[in-house]
Design a protein around this motif. Structure first.
Motif, PDB file in Angstrom:
ATOM      1  N   PRO B 191       0.817  -1.228   0.000  1.00 14.98           N
ATOM      2  CA  PRO B 191       0.000   0.000   0.000  1.00 14.98           C
ATOM      3  C   PRO B 191       0.847   1.274   0.000  1.00 14.98           C
ATOM      4  O   PRO B 191       0.474   2.262  -0.648  1.00 14.98           O
ATOM      5  N   ALA B 192       1.993   1.218   0.668  1.00 15.12           N
ATOM      6  CA  ALA B 192       2.848   2.414   0.691  1.00 15.12           C
ATOM      7  C   ALA B 192       3.311   2.763  -0.716  1.00 15.12           C
ATOM      8  O   ALA B 192       3.278   3.926  -1.125  1.00 15.12           O
ATOM      9  N   CYS B 195       0.505   4.268  -2.597  1.00 16.15           N
ATOM     10  CA  CYS B 195       0.262   5.665  -2.225  1.00 16.15           C
ATOM     11  C   CYS B 195       1.305   6.580  -2.846  1.00 16.15           C
ATOM     12  O   CYS B 195       0.982   7.668  -3.331  1.00 16.15           O
ATOM     13  N   ALA B 198       0.589   7.047  -6.393  1.00 16.91           N
ATOM     14  CA  ALA B 198      -0.581   7.913  -6.546  1.00 16.91           C
ATOM     15  C   ALA B 198      -0.186   9.367  -6.331  1.00 16.91           C
ATOM     16  O   ALA B 198      -0.631  10.261  -7.051  1.00 16.91           O
ATOM     17  N   PHE B 199       0.685   9.590  -5.333  1.00 14.70           N
ATOM     18  CA  PHE B 199       1.171  10.943  -5.071  1.00 14.70           C
ATOM     19  C   PHE B 199       1.845  11.505  -6.317  1.00 14.70           C
ATOM     20  O   PHE B 199       1.586  12.636  -6.741  1.00 14.70           O
ATOM     21  N   ALA B 336      -4.340   9.650 -10.267  1.00 16.44           N
ATOM     22  CA  ALA B 336      -3.887   9.040  -9.020  1.00 16.44           C
ATOM     23  C   ALA B 336      -4.282   7.573  -8.957  1.00 16.44           C
ATOM     24  O   ALA B 336      -3.461   6.716  -8.591  1.00 16.44           O
ATOM     25  N   THR B 337      -5.510   7.263  -9.343  1.00 11.26           N
ATOM     26  CA  THR B 337      -5.943   5.867  -9.262  1.00 11.26           C
ATOM     27  C   THR B 337      -5.145   4.995 -10.229  1.00 11.26           C
ATOM     28  O   THR B 337      -4.686   3.903  -9.865  1.00 11.26           O
ATOM     29  N   MET B 340      -1.740   4.501  -8.881  1.00 13.10           N
ATOM     30  CA  MET B 340      -1.691   3.620  -7.720  1.00 13.10           C
ATOM     31  C   MET B 340      -1.571   2.159  -8.163  1.00 13.10           C
ATOM     32  O   MET B 340      -0.740   1.405  -7.634  1.00 13.10           O
TER      33      MET B 340
END
Ligand code: ATP
Ligand code: MG
Lengths: 360, 463
Positions: B191-192, B195, B198-199, B336-337, B340
């Motif tokens: 997940p990191a 993220c 996505a950032f 972003a999605t 990700m």
């Protein structure tokens, strides 16, 4: 106190609105008001600046000058020229349609109407997060939105085709769908840009009925229309533009008989022009009118900038070359000139004009 | 080509006559074209001298193949196609019920994917299955995931992104760096990495919001290159082009490890024989799980207001704004999605490979992923999965075609023709199905019945 009450009678107040594209004055110092719950028609010859007024009201253009005030039913007031584009439908509840239809043609009719309820559904879906996990609150909101869509599809007589792609509809149905889509945003003011253009008489009658139905729900309508029969039948108030300026304003009957409007629409015929010239006795005018066919005679300036994507044309707006509208081109001004000259012989200098370039 | 040349005389010529004539033209043209390309070849001999190799036999084979092919096409294939078209036009009323396979495509596909490693182990044994599970299974699944991620940006929101591999790189390096330096587990870093990608998706999104079409494509392309160049030149952190190695393996939620030395090594826990295949099979299912997650989220999102707004944005941005949709945030969420999922795929890639270097994140990768999305049919998950299978599986299978050496000589390496085949496949598919394998769009809501929307109505977007 009293003034306050009458203020909020008007859903929309346009004051001293000007829009310049480079040197071209598309709207010049336009003021008018639209009453709540009424159908206000905005008419005028091609290129008069009607669509530009709409684009200013709905935030697609930032007006060069002027103030556009929207008074909502709940008493809140918005200065539309200060709101960002997408907040005008979202917060001030102004919806619009386009002169060249803009549907989501690859999506079904139902989806088109669901997209229109985006903001409401977005909140219900907890900005996507709750919706992603299938929370019941979102499911209920989603069912409600489908019901609202069904309601407007029925009103627009399109419910049989709800699951067809919008691009597959015939032209008249696309126009109705665009109106239904705008209504799904729950507007207080609905701006319609030539909704009857290209419709056959039967479709046009159906459209009138749809508009009267919308008016019945308390939504105010601002309508651009060329079809005089539509305008005279359904509108409560008419504002007439010519070359970006208001030449008449009143109820349909008075506007219809206004000589300035007749001149703007029909053109003053040649004998009358002669008459004007001789009466005015202005050498400049004679010279100018001799130089070539008048811009306002032909269909000439029908090219609407909204034919292409708005933002594209916006980006080029500043590159427009400097053009000044010659007063001689305005039929309404000629009528004025005549009226004035019959009153007092000295010719008003206003009808002499700066170099008479085309409007392109 | 010859069809246009001879159209004037077509009226009198029978198909066979015309076929002879056109075959002759085609043969002549191919002879002219290939005489230098194929007939002659420059080479070095043992003493490093430049020599000219003559390959007349090969040239003859190619020219004859072209001639015969054109003859068969004009004489038989074209009339047959016309006949079938006429037949179809004659009996329009019958709407063919889609076959069993078509109806249950997703379910069948899923079952096959679940059983695939087991079948491979049964067929080839643990050691023999390695290649099939790893090179085919995992490789294809990674691309499926990447393509599904890019699909959100390109297929749904209609924003042409040529630098998608940048997010893949961010995900891979995020896992590689945090995993090697801090020893964090895959399950935290996945997940990191998502993220972080996505950032960066949002970071890319901001400057390009106002751009459309070609301009957007160029800026995203540049963004992909910038990330790669940073990876190469920021030596202190990324170790430059040497890359990062020794990336920790994924464990089964910390319960079962795949390191032979660990006390909870899978063979010790389950009391089975040691084999490297367990890890690969585990990775396969992990990749499959991540793919399913991507598909699930994409399908869900499409039915939510954001997803509809993405598609509406692709169809008409101005209409979106007139309906009160904030196009800025809508575009940013799409970036972003999409990013990700690229990040997820990247961190999985790093874990599987155990080694990352900037080599893996070149523009070609972006192009391949985009090609898969376009071939599959923009917006359709099933089509994209098939396209990934064909393109990635197809290029992998080239390695297996040893028998071609018998035809083209011992120094023929089919892998080198990868790009040629890639290009050919794209041209053929685009001629045959201009909107990709799945050219229709599934509506996200319906009143009476769900009917697919023909792609002739959907737009590709211009942003
Ligand atoms: N983005 C723009 N940039 C430059 N000029 C523009 C732009 N938009 C409109 N104009 C000009 O402003 C004038 C008014 O245009 P507008 O489209 O508002 O007319 P209209 O009254 O809607 O005409 P029609 O009846 O043909 O739709 C025209 O001369 C047009 O060329
Ligand atoms: Mg207009």
């Amino acid at each position: 106190m009293n003034a306050q009450a009458s203020m909020s009678d008007f859903i929309l107040q346009v004051e001293h609105l000007s829009m310049k594209f480079g040197g071209l004055v598309a709207i010049g110092d336009l003021s008018f008001q639209a009453k709540r719950g009424e159908i206000t028609a905005l008419i005028g010859p091609n290129g008069a600046g009607k669509t530009t007024v709409f684009n200013c009201i709905t935030g697609f253009y930032k007006p060069t000058e002027g103030m556009i005030t929207l008074n909502k039913r709940d008493g809140s007031t918005f200065l539309l020229e200060r709101l960002p584009n997408h907040e005008i439908p979202a917060r001030a509840n102004v919806a619009r349609t386009f002169q060249n239809i803009r549907l989501f043609s690859g999506m079904t009719l139902l989806e088109n109407l669901l997209v229109a309820q985006h903001n409401k559904l977005m909140k219900a879906s907890g900005y996507t997060f709750l919706g992603l996990f299938g929370f019941p609150s979102y499911r209920q909101a989603s069912a409600e939105s489908i019901e609202l869509a069904r309601h407007w599809l029925e009103k627009a007589d399109l419910v049989d085709r709800a699951d067809d792609p919008a691009g597959d509809l015939p032209y008249g149905a696309q126009r109705r769908l665009e109106i239904a889509r705008a209504m799904c945003t729950g507007p207080e003011l609905l701006c319609l840009d030539e909704p009857a253009a290209g419709l056959n008489p039967k479709e046009s009658a159906a459209l009138n009925e749809l508009l009267m139905g919308i008016k019945g729900t308390g939504t105010s309508i601002l309508l651009i229309e060329h079809d005089m029969s539509v305008v005279m039948q359904i509108s409560d108030h008419v504002v007439v533009l010519e070359y970006g300026r208001k030449i008449s304003d009143g109820n349909p009957a008075s506007v219809r008989t206004d000589p300035r409007v007749i001149a703007a629409y029909l053109g003053v015929d040649d004998e009358e022009v002669q008459e004007v010239l001789t009466e005015v006795g202005d050498e400049d005018v004679i010279e100018q009118l001799d130089t070539g066919p008048d811009a306002a005679h032909g269909p000439g300036n029908s090219a609407s900038m909204m034919a292409g994507p708005v933002s594209d044309s916006v980006e080029h707006a500043n590159e427009g070359e400097r053009v000044t509208v010659s007063k001689g081109a305005s039929k309404a001004a000629q009528v004025d000139a005549r009226a004035n000259s019959t009153k007092s012989k000295p010719a008003p200098k206003s009808s002499t004009a700066k170099p008479r370039g085309g409007r392109k | 080509m010859a069809a246009t040349v001879s159209s004037g005389r077509d009226a009198v010529a029978t198909p066979i006559q015309r076929a002879f004539r056109e075959a002759f033209y085609a043969g002549a043209i191919s002879l002219g074209l290939f005489v230098l390309f194929i007939g002659l070849r420059t080479d070095q001999n043992i003493t490093n001298e430049l020599i000219l190799v003559q390959r007349w036999l090969l040239l003859a084979i190619v020219v004859i193949a072209v001639t015969v092919g054109r003859f068969l096409y004009v004489a038989y294939a074209v009339p047959a196609m016309e006949r079938s078209k006429a037949e179809k036009a004659a009996t329009p009323a019958v709407v063919a019920e889609p076959g069993f396979i078509k109806q249950n495509f997703n379910r069948i596909g899923l079952v096959i994917l679940l059983l695939y490693p087991i079948a491979m182990v049964l067929l080839f044994g643990f050691q023999g299955s390695l290649k099939w599970v790893d090179n085919f299974g995992i490789q294809i699944l990674i691309y499926v995931m990447l393509a599904w991620g890019l699909n959100i940006v390109v297929g749904l929101a209609g924003l042409l992104d040529l630098g998608y591999v940048a997010f893949y790189a961010v995900g891979a390096y995020a896992y590689a760096l945090l995993g090697t330096h801090f020893g964090l587990s895959f399950w935290i870093l996945l997940p990191a990495a998502g993220c972080m990608a996505a950032f960066w998706g949002v970071m890319l999104g901001f400057p390009v919001l106002r751009l459309r079409g070609d301009y957007l494509a160029i800026v995203t392309l540049a963004f992909g290159e910038i990330i790669r160049l940073v990876l190469i030149n920021w030596r202190e952190v990324t170790n430059g082009s040497a890359g990062i190695s020794g990336i920790p393996k994924v464990s089964f939620f910390g319960l079962i490890s795949f390191n032979v030395s660990d006390p909870n090594y899978i063979a010790k826990v389950l009391h089975i024989a040691q084999s490297g295949a367990y890890y690969k099979i585990f990775l396969y299912y992990l990749a499959l799980g991540l793919c399913l997650l991507t598909a699930f989220v994409t399908i869900r999102l499409r039915r939510l207001p954001v997803g509809r707004a993405w598609e509406a944005l692709r169809e008409d941005e101005i209409a979106c704004r007139s309906l009160g949709i904030n196009t800025t945030t809508t575009k940013l969420t799409a970036f972003a999605t999409g990013a990700m999922f690229g990040g997820f795929a990247g961190s999985f890639f790093a874990a599987r490979q155990g080694f990352v270097s900037p080599e893996s994140f070149v523009f070609l990768e972006s192009a391949i992923i985009l090609a898969i999305v376009v071939l599959g049919g923009m917006g359709s998950l099933g089509g994209i999965a098939v396209a990934a299978l064909v393109m990635i599986g197809g290029t992998e299978i080239l390695r297996e075609l040893d028998f071609l050496k018998a035809v083209f000589g011992p120094d023929f390496t089919p892998e080198l023709y990868r790009m040629l085949l890639f290009g050919m496949a794209m041209v053929i598919v685009m001629l045959w199905k201009p909107r990709g394998f799945v050219g229709s769009r599934e509506p996200t809501a319906f009143l009476k019945e769900r009917r697919a929307v023909s792609a002739s109505f959907t737009k590709e977007g211009h942003g």
